[in-house]
Design a protein around this motif. Structure first.
Motif, PDB file in Angstrom:
ATOM      1  N   GLU A  38       0.838  -1.186   0.000  1.00 27.90           N
ATOM      2  CA  GLU A  38       0.000   0.000   0.000  1.00 27.90           C
ATOM      3  C   GLU A  38       0.878   1.244   0.000  1.00 27.90           C
ATOM      4  O   GLU A  38       2.097   1.163   0.038  1.00 27.90           O
ATOM      5  CB  GLU A  38      -0.933  -0.037   1.206  1.00 27.90           C
ATOM      6  N   LEU A  39       0.249   2.376  -0.050  1.00 26.31           N
ATOM      7  CA  LEU A  39       0.981   3.626  -0.195  1.00 26.31           C
ATOM      8  C   LEU A  39       2.048   3.859   0.870  1.00 26.31           C
ATOM      9  O   LEU A  39       3.152   4.287   0.530  1.00 26.31           O
ATOM     10  CB  LEU A  39      -0.008   4.793  -0.242  1.00 26.31           C
ATOM     11  N   PRO A  40       1.789   3.576   2.162  1.00 24.52           N
ATOM     12  CA  PRO A  40       2.866   3.795   3.138  1.00 24.52           C
ATOM     13  C   PRO A  40       4.093   2.930   2.878  1.00 24.52           C
ATOM     14  O   PRO A  40       5.214   3.380   3.068  1.00 24.52           O
ATOM     15  CB  PRO A  40       2.221   3.439   4.475  1.00 24.52           C
ATOM     16  N   ARG A  98       6.988   9.676  -5.947  1.00 19.87           N
ATOM     17  CA  ARG A  98       6.010   8.602  -5.855  1.00 19.87           C
ATOM     18  C   ARG A  98       4.670   9.111  -6.324  1.00 19.87           C
ATOM     19  O   ARG A  98       4.276  10.230  -6.033  1.00 19.87           O
ATOM     20  CB  ARG A  98       5.880   8.090  -4.428  1.00 19.87           C
ATOM     21  N   ARG A  99       3.990   8.299  -7.067  1.00 17.52           N
ATOM     22  CA  ARG A  99       2.600   8.569  -7.431  1.00 17.52           C
ATOM     23  C   ARG A  99       1.875   7.238  -7.311  1.00 17.52           C
ATOM     24  O   ARG A  99       2.171   6.298  -8.025  1.00 17.52           O
ATOM     25  CB  ARG A  99       2.475   9.120  -8.835  1.00 17.52           C
ATOM     26  N   PHE A 103       7.007   4.265  -7.632  1.00 19.43           N
ATOM     27  CA  PHE A 103       7.977   5.270  -7.233  1.00 19.43           C
ATOM     28  C   PHE A 103       9.093   5.278  -8.255  1.00 19.43           C
ATOM     29  O   PHE A 103       9.270   4.337  -9.011  1.00 19.43           O
ATOM     30  CB  PHE A 103       8.478   5.061  -5.800  1.00 19.43           C
ATOM     31  N   TRP A 104       9.799   6.399  -8.314  1.00 16.52           N
ATOM     32  CA  TRP A 104      10.841   6.533  -9.319  1.00 16.52           C
ATOM     33  C   TRP A 104      12.044   7.252  -8.746  1.00 16.52           C
ATOM     34  O   TRP A 104      11.959   7.982  -7.763  1.00 16.52           O
ATOM     35  CB  TRP A 104      10.337   7.261 -10.562  1.00 16.52           C
ATOM     36  N   LEU A 105      13.168   6.987  -9.396  1.00 16.73           N
ATOM     37  CA  LEU A 105      14.414   7.680  -9.125  1.00 16.73           C
ATOM     38  C   LEU A 105      14.727   8.484 -10.375  1.00 16.73           C
ATOM     39  O   LEU A 105      14.787   7.925 -11.472  1.00 16.73           O
ATOM     40  CB  LEU A 105      15.533   6.676  -8.840  1.00 16.73           C
ATOM     41  N   SER A 106      14.902   9.781 -10.242  1.00 20.70           N
ATOM     42  CA  SER A 106      15.171  10.665 -11.386  1.00 20.70           C
ATOM     43  C   SER A 106      16.669  10.929 -11.482  1.00 20.70           C
ATOM     44  O   SER A 106      17.289  11.384 -10.517  1.00 20.70           O
ATOM     45  CB  SER A 106      14.431  11.984 -11.236  1.00 20.70           C
ATOM     46  N   PHE A 107      17.222  10.656 -12.661  1.00 21.80           N
ATOM     47  CA  PHE A 107      18.648  10.836 -12.909  1.00 21.80           C
ATOM     48  C   PHE A 107      18.871  11.987 -13.872  1.00 21.80           C
ATOM     49  O   PHE A 107      17.958  12.385 -14.595  1.00 21.80           O
ATOM     50  CB  PHE A 107      19.244   9.546 -13.503  1.00 21.80           C
ATOM     51  N   LEU A 114      11.694   3.660 -13.000  1.00 22.92           N
ATOM     52  CA  LEU A 114      10.314   3.546 -12.541  1.00 22.92           C
ATOM     53  C   LEU A 114      10.107   2.156 -11.961  1.00 22.92           C
ATOM     54  O   LEU A 114      10.442   1.155 -12.610  1.00 22.92           O
ATOM     55  CB  LEU A 114       9.371   3.793 -13.713  1.00 22.92           C
ATOM     56  N   VAL A 115       9.570   2.073 -10.729  1.00 19.77           N
ATOM     57  CA  VAL A 115       9.446   0.802 -10.015  1.00 19.77           C
ATOM     58  C   VAL A 115       8.025   0.630  -9.498  1.00 19.77           C
ATOM     59  O   VAL A 115       7.442   1.550  -8.932  1.00 19.77           O
ATOM     60  CB  VAL A 115      10.433   0.746  -8.823  1.00 19.77           C
TER      61      VAL A 115
END
Length: 181
Positions: A38-40, A98-99, A103-107, A114-115
């Protein structure tokens, strides 16, 4: 939404006032009992990357366990999955986001990792307990075992190692260049 069994599936589990504080201090704390992260849980995993000090560091090396299910879109862009993820090598991590359950890591260079965890995905920083979902703390993995079991992607951020894994192979990991915010 109507009652009945379907309504029970969507009902949120009430949280105590101190659940989020306990989650912050105890990586093994569980909130919900449903079948997907879930979101948390997703937010907690995103924050693990921030707390590990990975922002502002370059990816020295990324190692991928070839899995065409988890990395379903990688072969469309590159001849091998490793080639697809080698785009991240040498790039500096600028931000995380996160949306919903992604969640994503921006480089730098407008690339994003994107995960989506699926049902059993996790993120682990070397030397720390992994973020996990619906698992007893003793099944959360040994923080000293590296690489962790079922790891799909390992990244080294100038000495800080991060693993993303999925036991059931229901999650998805991809590198995208579109604006995802």
């Amino acid at each position: 939404m109507g009652g009945g069994r379907a309504g029970l599936f969507w009902r949120a589990i009430p949280l105590r006032a101190n659940d989020f504080e306990e989650r912050r201090t105890n990586p093994g704390f569980q909130v919900s009992k449903r079948g997907m992260p879930e979101l948390p849980e997703v937010e907690f995993a995103r924050q693990m990357v921030v707390r590990a000090g990975c922002i502002g560091k370059a990816v020295k090396m990324s190692v991928v366990h070839e899995d065409p299910i988890v990395f379903d879109c990688a072969l469309k862009d590159s001849p091998t999955i490793n080639d697809h993820f080698s785009k991240l090598d040498g790039r500096v991590l600028l931000d995380t986001g996160r949306r919903g359950k992604y969640f994503w890591l921006s480089f730098e260079g407008d690339l994003h990792l994107l995960v989506h965890f699926g049902m059993t995905g996790y993120l682990q920083v070397r030397g720390q307990s992994r973020s996990y979902y619906q698992s007893a703390p003793e099944k959360a993995g040994d923080p000293e075992q590296w690489p962790p079991r079922f790891a799909k992607l390992l990244m080294d951020f100038d000495g800080t190692a991060v693993a993303i894994g999925d036991a059931r192979r229901l999650g998805r990991i991809r590198v995208v260049s579109e604006n995802i915010k």
